[in-house]
Design a protein around this motif. Structure first.
Motif, PDB file in Angstrom:
ATOM      1  N   TYR A 230       0.835  -1.205   0.000  1.00 25.63           N
ATOM      2  CA  TYR A 230       0.000   0.000   0.000  1.00 25.63           C
ATOM      3  C   TYR A 230       0.866   1.250   0.000  1.00 25.63           C
ATOM      4  O   TYR A 230       2.013   1.245   0.437  1.00 25.63           O
ATOM      5  N   ASN A 231       0.284   2.325  -0.535  1.00 23.66           N
ATOM      6  CA  ASN A 231       0.925   3.624  -0.573  1.00 23.66           C
ATOM      7  C   ASN A 231       0.689   4.320   0.765  1.00 23.66           C
ATOM      8  O   ASN A 231      -0.455   4.460   1.194  1.00 23.66           O
ATOM      9  N   VAL A 232       1.757   4.762   1.427  1.00 23.23           N
ATOM     10  CA  VAL A 232       1.605   5.333   2.768  1.00 23.23           C
ATOM     11  C   VAL A 232       0.894   6.682   2.748  1.00 23.23           C
ATOM     12  O   VAL A 232       0.357   7.119   3.774  1.00 23.23           O
ATOM     13  N   ALA A 236      -3.962   3.632  -0.828  1.00 24.91           N
ATOM     14  CA  ALA A 236      -4.394   2.660  -1.835  1.00 24.91           C
ATOM     15  C   ALA A 236      -3.400   1.506  -1.878  1.00 24.91           C
ATOM     16  O   ALA A 236      -2.202   1.684  -1.618  1.00 24.91           O
ATOM     17  N   GLY A 237      -3.906   0.305  -2.221  1.00 30.28           N
ATOM     18  CA  GLY A 237      -2.999  -0.829  -2.245  1.00 30.28           C
ATOM     19  C   GLY A 237      -3.631  -2.076  -2.828  1.00 30.28           C
ATOM     20  O   GLY A 237      -4.679  -2.010  -3.487  1.00 30.28           O
ATOM     21  N   CYS A 251      -7.404  -5.128  -5.398  1.00 29.40           N
ATOM     22  CA  CYS A 251      -6.943  -3.769  -5.116  1.00 29.40           C
ATOM     23  C   CYS A 251      -8.014  -2.917  -4.446  1.00 29.40           C
ATOM     24  O   CYS A 251      -9.210  -3.216  -4.510  1.00 29.40           O
ATOM     25  N   TRP A 252      -7.558  -1.838  -3.794  1.00 28.74           N
ATOM     26  CA  TRP A 252      -8.466  -0.820  -3.257  1.00 28.74           C
ATOM     27  C   TRP A 252      -7.875   0.563  -3.528  1.00 28.74           C
ATOM     28  O   TRP A 252      -6.678   0.715  -3.755  1.00 28.74           O
ATOM     29  N   ASP A 253      -8.757   1.578  -3.520  1.00 30.90           N
ATOM     30  CA  ASP A 253      -8.317   2.941  -3.811  1.00 30.90           C
ATOM     31  C   ASP A 253      -8.091   3.728  -2.521  1.00 30.90           C
ATOM     32  O   ASP A 253      -8.126   3.171  -1.416  1.00 30.90           O
ATOM     33  N   ASN A 258     -13.119  -1.204  -3.219  1.00 32.24           N
ATOM     34  CA  ASN A 258     -12.606  -2.156  -4.209  1.00 32.24           C
ATOM     35  C   ASN A 258     -12.497  -1.488  -5.576  1.00 32.24           C
ATOM     36  O   ASN A 258     -13.405  -0.754  -5.998  1.00 32.24           O
ATOM     37  N   ILE A 259     -11.393  -1.748  -6.269  1.00 38.68           N
ATOM     38  CA  ILE A 259     -11.240  -1.265  -7.647  1.00 38.68           C
ATOM     39  C   ILE A 259     -10.579  -2.383  -8.445  1.00 38.68           C
ATOM     40  O   ILE A 259      -9.993  -3.314  -7.909  1.00 38.68           O
TER      41      ILE A 259
END
Length: 262
Positions: A230-232, A236-237, A251-253, A258-259
């Protein structure tokens, strides 16, 4: 009078002496810095705090949050006390025992349990340090009396090395390898070596490059691997886990919804 040849030899001797004194290591005359407590820990705070701050999140994020909780539990069971002891050592003063050998004596507590610690450091000719934590406590079963609790080998500045955690005997419980270039550049590799606390053979690898945190959990029981990244900043991750979504990348935004994974 000093002739030209003798002058040259004298000057060369003086220059050589100055060069040696400037370049010779000071490691044997100065106690090495104790490696940071971050050498024994993995920071999941961003994903944990995101879960607490959002009243609703998608299944992908929640699956990742659940598995991060499992990894955190395994870490805590195996290294919570060593983390406490190394944190308590940070501001203690060292006593020089002999050239290149130092010791710290102090007390620490973890969940109302007291520990008396003798920490030793031995600096070798290559500026590598051999660390040993000897512990006396009645908080364990059986009680410990100046027993080797955990040990490590590290560079002089404590930026990288290894830890080995014991059960009060020579039997290792877990091991950690670390490489910390800065607060935003960290690699940790943790492995469970004993079945005393369960999860024998399990391994947790952690990488933080300043923007992304990646956690890879190897389940020692069924030899399955879960990856979470995930991006700190955006939070998102994604997660890839054999027991979630048929092992597909999920994935999630930034809103934890959910994306589709690009």
């Amino acid at each position: 009078m000093i002739n030209d040849c003798n002058k040259f030899i004298l000057c060369l001797t003086l220059i050589t002496g100055i060069f040696i004194s400037c370049t010779d290591s000071n490691s044997t005359s100065t106690a090495p810095p104790i490696p940071p407590s971050s050498s024994m820990s993995i920071d999941f705070s961003e994903i944990e705090n995101s879960g607490n701050s959002k009243s609703a999140a998608g299944a992908n994020f929640n699956a990742a949050l659940f598995r991060v909780g499992i990894a955190k539990l395994i870490l805590d069971v195996n290294v919570a006390v060593p983390q406490t002891l190394i944190t308590a050592a940070q501001n203690k003063n060292a006593e020089e025992v002999s050239s290149g050998e130092y010791q710290w004596r102090y007390s620490a507590s973890n969940q109302d349990k007291s520990f008396s610690v003798l920490l030793t450091a031995n600096v070798d000719d290559n500026d590598d340090v051999d660390w040993k934590f000897f512990v006396t406590t009645d908080a364990t079963n059986p009680p410990l009396n100046n027993a080797l609790f955990f040990s490590g080998e590290a560079d002089y500045d404590g930026s990288d090395g290894t830890w080995m955690y014991y059960d009060g005997t020579d039997t290792p419980i877990s091991s950690i390898e670390w490489d910390i270039d800065s607060a935003n550049d960290i690699e940790i590799d943790f492995m469970v070596l004993s079945n005393r606390n369960g999860n024998q053979g399990s391994e947790i690898s952690y990488d933080f490059d300043g923007s992304y945190k990646t956690v890879v959990y190897e389940d020692g029981e069924n030899d399955e691997q879960t990856t979470i990244e995930y991006n700190v900043e955006t939070k998102a991750g994604f997660i890839i886990s054999p027991d979630y979504n048929d092992g597909e990348k999920s994935c999630w935004d930034e809103n934890l919804n959910n994306i589709s994974c690009s």
